[in-house]
Design an enzyme around this catalytic site. Sequence first.
Site, PDB file in Angstrom:
ATOM      1  N   GLY A 254       1.054  -1.233  -0.059  1.00 40.52           N
ATOM      2  CA  GLY A 254      -0.112  -0.012  -0.122  1.00 40.52           C
ATOM      3  C   GLY A 254       0.803   1.341   0.107  1.00 40.52           C
ATOM      4  CB  ALA A 255       2.223   3.363   1.495  1.00 40.39           C
ATOM      5  CG  MET A 256       8.875   1.074   1.433  1.00 39.73           C
ATOM      6  SD  MET A 256       8.793  -0.225   2.516  1.00 39.73           S
ATOM      7  CE  MET A 256      10.401  -0.441   3.434  1.00 39.73           C
ATOM      8  CD  GLU A 257       8.292   1.366   6.380  1.00 38.35           C
ATOM      9  OE1 GLU A 257       8.654   0.365   7.132  1.00 38.35           O
ATOM     10  OE2 GLU A 257       7.148   1.027   5.771  1.00 38.35           O
ATOM     11  CG  HIS A 288       0.722   2.367   8.553  1.00 37.44           C
ATOM     12  ND1 HIS A 288       0.189   1.257   9.079  1.00 37.44           N
ATOM     13  CD2 HIS A 288       1.891   2.287   8.127  1.00 37.44           C
ATOM     14  CE1 HIS A 288       0.940   0.409   8.966  1.00 37.44           C
ATOM     15  NE2 HIS A 288       1.841   0.775   8.268  1.00 37.44           N
ATOM     16  CD  GLU A 289       3.517   3.710   5.129  1.00 40.94           C
ATOM     17  OE1 GLU A 289       4.608   3.445   5.363  1.00 40.94           O
ATOM     18  OE2 GLU A 289       2.630   2.849   5.038  1.00 40.94           O
ATOM     19  CG  HIS A 292       6.416   2.707   9.532  1.00 37.68           C
ATOM     20  ND1 HIS A 292       6.505   1.619  10.202  1.00 37.68           N
ATOM     21  CD2 HIS A 292       5.446   2.075   8.328  1.00 37.68           C
ATOM     22  CE1 HIS A 292       5.875   0.572  10.173  1.00 37.68           C
ATOM     23  NE2 HIS A 292       5.090   1.048   8.890  1.00 37.68           N
ATOM     24  CD  GLU A 311       4.729  -2.834   8.933  1.00 44.26           C
ATOM     25  OE1 GLU A 311       3.817  -1.874   8.688  1.00 44.26           O
ATOM     26  OE2 GLU A 311       5.920  -2.433   8.126  1.00 44.26           O
TER      27      GLU A 311
END
Length: 804
Positions: A254-257, A288-289, A292, A311
Amino acid sequence: MSLTLAEARARAALVSDVSYEIDLDLTGDDPDTYGCRTTLRFDAAGPETFLELTNATGLSLAVDGTPVERTGYDGRRIALDGLAGRTEVVVEARMPYVTDGDGMHAMTDPADGERYVSAYLSLDVAQRVFPCFDQVDLKAPITLTVAADPRWTVIANGQVTSREGGRWTFATTPRICPSLFVVCAGPWHSVTWEHAGLPFGWHARQSLAAELDRDAAELERTTTDCFDHYAELFDEPYPFDSYDQLFGPGHNWGAMETPGCVTYRDELLPRGRVTDDQRMKRAAVIAHEMAHMWFGNLVTMRWWEDTWLNESFADYMGYRVAEAGAGFAGTLVAHESQRKPAAYVADERRSTHPVAPRPEDVPDVDSAFTNFDSISYAKGNSCLRQLVTWLGDDDFLSGVNAHLTRHRFGNATLDDLVGALDEASERDVRQWAELWLRRSGFDTIAVERDDDGVPVLVREGVRPHRFRVTAFRADGTVAGSELVDLADSPVPLPDWAGLAVVPNSHGETFARLRLDPATTAFVHEQLSHLDDDLVRTVLWAHAFDEVRTGALSLPVYVDLVARHLSPERNPSLLTAVLDRTLGSVLSRSASAAEVPGLVDAVAAACAAGLAGTDDEQVAIALARGLAATSRDAALLGSWLAEGRTDTGVELDPGMRWTVVTRLSTLGAMDAEAIEAERLRDGSLAGDLGAARALAARPTAAAKAEAWKAALEPDVSNRMFEAQVHGLWDPERLDLCAPYVDAYLEHAPAVAERRGQGFSLVVGRAFPSLEVTPAQRDRLAAVLASGSVPTVLARLWNDHLDDLT
């Protein structure tokens, strides 16, 4: 050759004080490879170790200035020997671009012919971009230079320190692990601003410029509001020098931090209309990201058994901060209805694992990859929410802040965090962690009645629970609500004798519910009439659980949908009920003979709801449900012709493709008409929508064409998804049966060749229809043979459990 725990521990004992200088050349005439020159410096406490680098060509190696003629390179690892003390290693190579989202992903946009390349990294993927010690506990500063098309913008982990033509130089990062490296290059459309003394930006493909401009004010506000809220919650300041965010094509996650430049799949920037539900979910992902940056980036796990430290915390904080910081109401409805139900399913499969497993339970990186699942995300989130409820927010944040400060820019473990929380509270957090985080499975909270009709709460399990319980009168009004603690001793509720009682009514804990007959009858009568969105959400999730386990028969579940879907007024909950019913309930709880009746019940409920609502957001959700289920080809055709439904809901591009796919499934749209729609759309999403619609046509030839296209050697991850998901038709098993067998035969080789991320795509494409006993047995036999790669085997074993 997935890195093992033993190898990682041994290398971490030998290697320290690592740094990287990476020089990427994205120019040149070769569209298939790019140039990479990397200088590593490190202290070596032993004579031998190795670097990871996957699928390099033209490799040259120098150690301390001396060329190495025989590199010992095997396509995945570079052996290093003769090391002593401070060492410099220089590696030059050509590296392949990929189309599967694992590495330097290259994409040419069909809308305008522009090319974009982005390094999407995760476990075992940094080595697909540059040579490195690819493990999380060997963090290092990274200095980057990039040569690119002078027309392009290049974005990476740090601020740009210089740019001359197409050559970009970026500030050296603080210590980060290799999997957090990022670079994104292309003619991005950008929106930038400054906040809190830092540069911020949002970026997207040129063909999505209108969509980015449409949402820019909201995206900026959401980002800054979340950023400011984290500044209030955390003592440690944001640890990096910039905050860019980019919608990129082909993302497997969905995404990467990645610090300094968070990347998102560009489906989060939808064309046309953005619903309130989509906006809220996107805000939760943004939050959320951002979480992180502290959990994962500032403080990083030592090995992958502590994936949850990244996570679970980010998932919990994402929903919390999107609402409390950025003002998006209803995030708990989304979590409880769309994410948490999957965690209950995952926790009853053979593949379940503790939220926090032991290091030896994660023996290699491929095994770690399989733990990026509903246990580590949704269950871990739910456990943390229970911890905050049980511990109190002040003590929770005090412990978290002590942990972050103590381990800043380093690596930490579960014991480190639990120790900090235990110091901050008078409660026994270590014992809590043993029961909640070190054990798999979940408890059951049952409602029983004594002889006087007094409800009594009983726990079946071992964990302490604190949650809200709500009592209702027969007409659906609330008679009372209170927070209770439930452990070994039953909890009677004498004030609520004879009333319907819903425990965990706001979802504070993670436990199955078992309601008494009187409350069950009340729910079937009053569900849609209850005023509290969260209570309705918890009860719908309870219905999902019961129909899956067989405690609720499919006809009774269908009746619940028929009676209570159309009056539902929360769009997020409505969307969740539709997705769950047309997803796992249809494909796993309904036989082929029952599927038509379930589809028709959903269509009728959506039509009735559309006729009776004046809420725009509810109408959109219902229209999407009807578009996916109606058998009225004339009605759907009129929607396409008019560009809106007969009730006035405009067709956004996504809904339009849903209509096209449904018409194709009904046999009411041929290839020529689908091609006209593709040309009308003119985007990557249109290409994918057309592929899915073509695959959905109810002919043997269409299914054969789709399967052939899915097996093309270089098919992209998105195109594979479109072809295979379009192929499955739960109402036409005869057409699909050959491809169930073909999928079981060919998928392992595809997964083996394409790697972790594509294995995830392949596993999620498992046939979404009734599987025969013979096909189930074949699945079991293939798995028993040991020939299925680790990531795909985990997903297939999960499907086997669901089928069994």
